[in-house]
Write a protein that holds these residues in place. Structure first.
Motif, mmCIF file in Angstrom:
data_model
loop_
_atom_site.group_PDB
_atom_site.id
_atom_site.type_symbol
_atom_site.label_atom_id
_atom_site.label_comp_id
_atom_site.label_asym_id
_atom_site.label_seq_id
_atom_site.Cartn_x
_atom_site.Cartn_y
_atom_site.Cartn_z
ATOM 1 N N LEU A 23 0.715 -1.077 0.081
ATOM 2 C CA LEU A 23 -0.059 -0.098 0.044
ATOM 3 C C LEU A 23 0.846 1.301 -0.054
ATOM 4 O O LEU A 23 0.533 2.242 -0.725
ATOM 5 C CB LEU A 23 -0.935 -0.026 1.072
ATOM 6 C CG LEU A 23 -2.115 -0.821 1.113
ATOM 7 C CD1 LEU A 23 -2.933 -1.014 2.625
ATOM 8 C CD2 LEU A 23 -3.262 -0.416 0.080
ATOM 9 N N VAL A 24 1.857 1.151 0.826
ATOM 10 C CA VAL A 24 2.846 2.416 0.915
ATOM 11 C C VAL A 24 3.581 2.528 -0.300
ATOM 12 O O VAL A 24 3.722 3.605 -1.091
ATOM 13 C CB VAL A 24 3.750 2.348 2.211
ATOM 14 C CG1 VAL A 24 4.885 3.259 2.045
ATOM 15 C CG2 VAL A 24 3.131 2.236 3.502
ATOM 16 N N THR A 25 4.304 1.339 -0.886
ATOM 17 C CA THR A 25 5.204 1.642 -1.926
ATOM 18 C C THR A 25 4.563 1.709 -3.330
ATOM 19 O O THR A 25 4.928 2.527 -3.928
ATOM 20 C CB THR A 25 6.326 0.504 -2.141
ATOM 21 O OG1 THR A 25 5.675 -0.665 -2.241
ATOM 22 C CG2 THR A 25 7.101 0.387 -0.842
ATOM 23 N N LEU A 26 3.786 1.027 -3.580
ATOM 24 C CA LEU A 26 3.011 0.999 -4.965
ATOM 25 C C LEU A 26 1.608 1.946 -4.780
ATOM 26 O O LEU A 26 1.285 2.551 -5.975
ATOM 27 C CB LEU A 26 2.445 -0.340 -5.413
ATOM 28 C CG LEU A 26 3.546 -1.546 -5.250
ATOM 29 C CD1 LEU A 26 2.947 -2.972 -5.774
ATOM 30 C CD2 LEU A 26 4.685 -0.977 -6.238
ATOM 31 N N GLY A 27 1.081 2.121 -3.799
ATOM 32 C CA GLY A 27 -0.149 2.891 -3.615
ATOM 33 C C GLY A 27 0.226 4.256 -3.280
ATOM 34 O O GLY A 27 -0.509 5.337 -3.651
ATOM 35 N N LYS A 28 0.930 4.799 -2.386
ATOM 36 C CA LYS A 28 1.424 6.034 -1.968
ATOM 37 C C LYS A 28 2.795 6.565 -2.286
ATOM 38 O O LYS A 28 2.628 7.672 -3.124
ATOM 39 C CB LYS A 28 1.446 5.978 -0.367
ATOM 40 C CG LYS A 28 1.581 7.413 0.333
ATOM 41 C CD LYS A 28 1.175 7.668 1.737
ATOM 42 C CE LYS A 28 1.999 6.835 2.543
ATOM 43 N NZ LYS A 28 1.957 7.268 3.856
ATOM 44 N N GLU A 29 3.661 6.138 -2.270
ATOM 45 C CA GLU A 29 5.009 6.739 -2.670
ATOM 46 C C GLU A 29 5.113 6.800 -4.107
ATOM 47 O O GLU A 29 5.874 7.584 -4.741
ATOM 48 C CB GLU A 29 6.361 5.758 -2.194
ATOM 49 C CG GLU A 29 6.322 5.832 -0.519
ATOM 50 C CD GLU A 29 7.327 4.911 -0.338
ATOM 51 O OE1 GLU A 29 7.993 4.067 -0.807
ATOM 52 O OE2 GLU A 29 7.763 4.948 1.241
ATOM 53 N N HIS A 30 4.879 5.513 -4.984
ATOM 54 C CA HIS A 30 4.824 5.821 -6.413
ATOM 55 C C HIS A 30 3.665 5.803 -7.265
ATOM 56 O O HIS A 30 3.942 5.722 -8.556
ATOM 57 C CB HIS A 30 5.679 4.493 -6.898
ATOM 58 C CG HIS A 30 7.183 4.415 -6.368
ATOM 59 N ND1 HIS A 30 8.082 5.144 -6.513
ATOM 60 C CD2 HIS A 30 7.618 3.806 -5.108
ATOM 61 C CE1 HIS A 30 9.125 4.868 -6.057
ATOM 62 N NE2 HIS A 30 8.897 3.776 -5.093
#
Length: 577
Positions: free
Chosen positions: A461-468
């Motif tokens: 959720l963080v890497t694919l959904g929010k950060e990138h």
């Protein structure tokens, strides 16, 4: 009166339907109504304004068979929004088991999945022999998550044939019929299918004596014969580990198992790799082809940013290679250290050194990072540096650097691997976006002294959904909930729809985060033992079967988890014949 009302949150329902703002009312563990609900009609209300409401994550690949005995929330899965775990994967488990084999089963689990023997010895009551007795035992355990359970084929083979025969002989017709009967019996009481590994001599999960496990050696025709039981019943799922990137590939067995069973097959493991560009595209193309041919085969992915931290005293990640296994087999520290100093053994290891062969373990030695040195002042300058950098500076082979640091730290220096999956978020996103790919592979409950993976949904959720910003929340929650629910035959959960089981997560998307790039050590296991852990933040509430299990990352004390079977929960009061 409703039991619980979740008010004014943004609902991402898991079906890929566009998000919307509404209330969710819960009664008797199920979603009773979605819309506008008067708070006066509910006994308790949670204000979710500005927060995301989504279905609980479903983790199809865990090894919590032992840990559930001392940890009802299955950390670190439960606190990361995983509300259903599937256990018995890779063919490893504790039932059926004759009393004379109990010690052997625990030693097997320690060597294959690195669940420490001392923890199992302290916590497992061994009140069962048959699978129905094991299932009945699990029902009575307090649980903060739901569980599903495969029939693991290693215990089945050993129970019918004995350990030695299971590894050296093919089962006779009567043996196969008895195994089929036991699978039917297990599925009658609620098992969700069968699980096995089939990697021959290439599996990193080996028996306590270094030999392969029975299913890795079993004839594929015998595995196919056992899979036919699922066709008779037209139910269940098969989990198969027969793909080890860079080392072994028998994915065609998944096709044969599907043909025999007519049931979904989950094939491990598909991943990305900096060392093998294009590996993800090849896997996606293969799965597309077999599904176009009518075979329901799903790839279980490892696409999250995860890593291992290890030392050469507790766990050696490269035991699938004999020259490395020779170190682990030695019982005393003095013996280990003598072999690490042995120039002849070092020369052999350097001669055989091939980073590709280490992909299933530590990865390339020069990419390992020194994370701690047991407070040895002379080694302090090495912390946070890679073995490759140190080797170049000191004109050494990376293996010599690894062994020298280990010896000077009395074995307790820690080393961190690169990410287990490739470092390109776009490639990882492409992998899990394949229509026949499942996110996950937490291995939760296993490897706790060098790897923690239960935070995978938070990580993605963080890497694919929010950060990138590569995948929408609608897509990610479909991948984490509704898709695995369908593959596992769970028709009553995995989405936020009226009438569905109320397995729900509520989180602050902006606050969602994982805790750094180094695990912490927690001494909270049985017998005072320890594990590694990675903290996460952002979850406001987690709900299982309509009851709170976590609030702001802390267990609530609620234990509403159930054993799930055949699309229905098994309550603790059900009697297994």
């Amino acid at each position: 009166m409703y039991d619980l009302l979740i008010k004014s949150g943004t609902i991402v329902d898991g079906t890929r339907f566009p998000r919307y703002v509404a209330d969710i009312a819960i009664k008797d563990g199920r979603i009773a109504h979605i819309g506008h609900v008067d708070p006066e009609t509910a006994r308790e209300t949670l204000d979710a304004e500005g927060l995301i409401i989504a279905p609980g994550h479903i983790d199809c690949h865990t090894h919590y068979d032992a840990q559930i005995h001392w940890d009802p929330y299955c950390s670190n899965s439960g606190e990361n929004g995983i509300t259903t775990v599937v256990t018995g994967n890779c063919g490893f488990g504790f039932a059926p088991c004759r009393s004379a084999d109990r010690e052997r089963y625990m030693r097997m689990m320690e060597n294959t999945e690195q669940v420490p023997y001392v923890q199992m010895k302290a916590a497992l009551p061994w009140t069962w022999e048959t699978f129905p007795e094991w299932f009945d035992h699990l029902k009575g355990l307090p649980k903060g998550v739901n569980m599903m359970m495969y029939v693991p084929l290693n215990p089945l083979l050993i129970y019918v044939m004995g350990v030695d025969a299971a590894k050296t002989e093919r089962p006779g017709p009567s043996d196969l019929e008895e195994m089929k009967r036991l699978i039917r019996e297990a599925m009658d009481c609620g098992a969700c299918g069968i699980a096995l590994s089939h990697l021959g001599e290439h599996n990193t999960h080996v028996d306590w004596d270094g030999t392969p496990m029975p299913t890795d050696l079993m004839h594929r025709d015998d595995a196919i014969a056992l899979a036919s039981v699922l066709r008779e019943r037209d139910s269940g799922t098969i989990q198969l580990l027969s793909l080890l990137p860079g080392a072994f590939d028998e994915r065609d067995l998944a096709c044969d198992l599907y043909d025999a069973s007519g049931r979904p097959v989950i094939l491990n493991v598909f991943t990305t790799s900096n060392m093998m560009p294009g590996m993800a595209k090849e896997g996606l193309a293969w799965l597309a082809g077999v599904n176009a041919a009518g075979k329901r085969i799903y790839g279980q992915t490892l696409a999250q940013r995860g890593w291992s931290e290890f030392n050469l005293v507790d766990f050696n990640l490269n035991d699938h290679l004999p020259e490395w296994a020779a170190i682990s087999k030695l019982k005393s520290l003095d013996e280990k250290f003598a072999l690490l100093r042995d120039e002849q053994h070092r020369a052999l290891m350097k001669e055989r050194y091939d980073p590709m062969l280490l992909m299933a373990g530590s990865g390339a030695l020069d990419a390992l990072t020194v994370t701690s040195v047991n407070d040895v002042d002379a080694l302090a300058a090495y912390v946070s540096r890679t073995l490759g950098d140190i080797a170049a500076e000191e004109d050494k082979h990376p293996l010599d650097v690894l062994f020298d640091i280990c010896l000077e730290s009395e074995g307790w220096a820690d080393f961190r691997t690169p990410p287990l999956a490739g470092s390109d978020p776009a490639e990882n996103s492409e992998l899990i976006s394949g229509p026949n790919m499942l996110a996950g592979t937490s291995d939760g409950g296993a490897h706790s002294k060098f790897f923690i993976g239960g935070h995978w949904p938070t990580e993605l959720l963080v890497t694919l959904g929010k950060e990138h910003n590569l995948l929408s929340l609608e897509e990610l929650h479909y991948r984490f909930s509704w898709q695995p629910a369908r593959v596992m035959g769970l028709t009553d959960r995995g989405a936020l729809l009226e009438g569905m089981a109320a397995d729900i997560i509520i989180y602050d998307f902006d606050a969602l985060a994982t805790g750094g790039t180094q695990y912490e050590i927690r001494h909270d296991m049985p017998a005072g033992d320890w594990r590694r852990y990675l903290a996460t933040t952002g979850y406001r509430w987690i709900i299982v079967n309509g009851e709170l299990t976590f609030e702001d990352g802390k267990p609530s004390g609620g234990l509403p988890g159930e054993i799930l079977r055949n699309n229905l929960p098994v309550s603790a009061t059900d009697v297994v014949a």
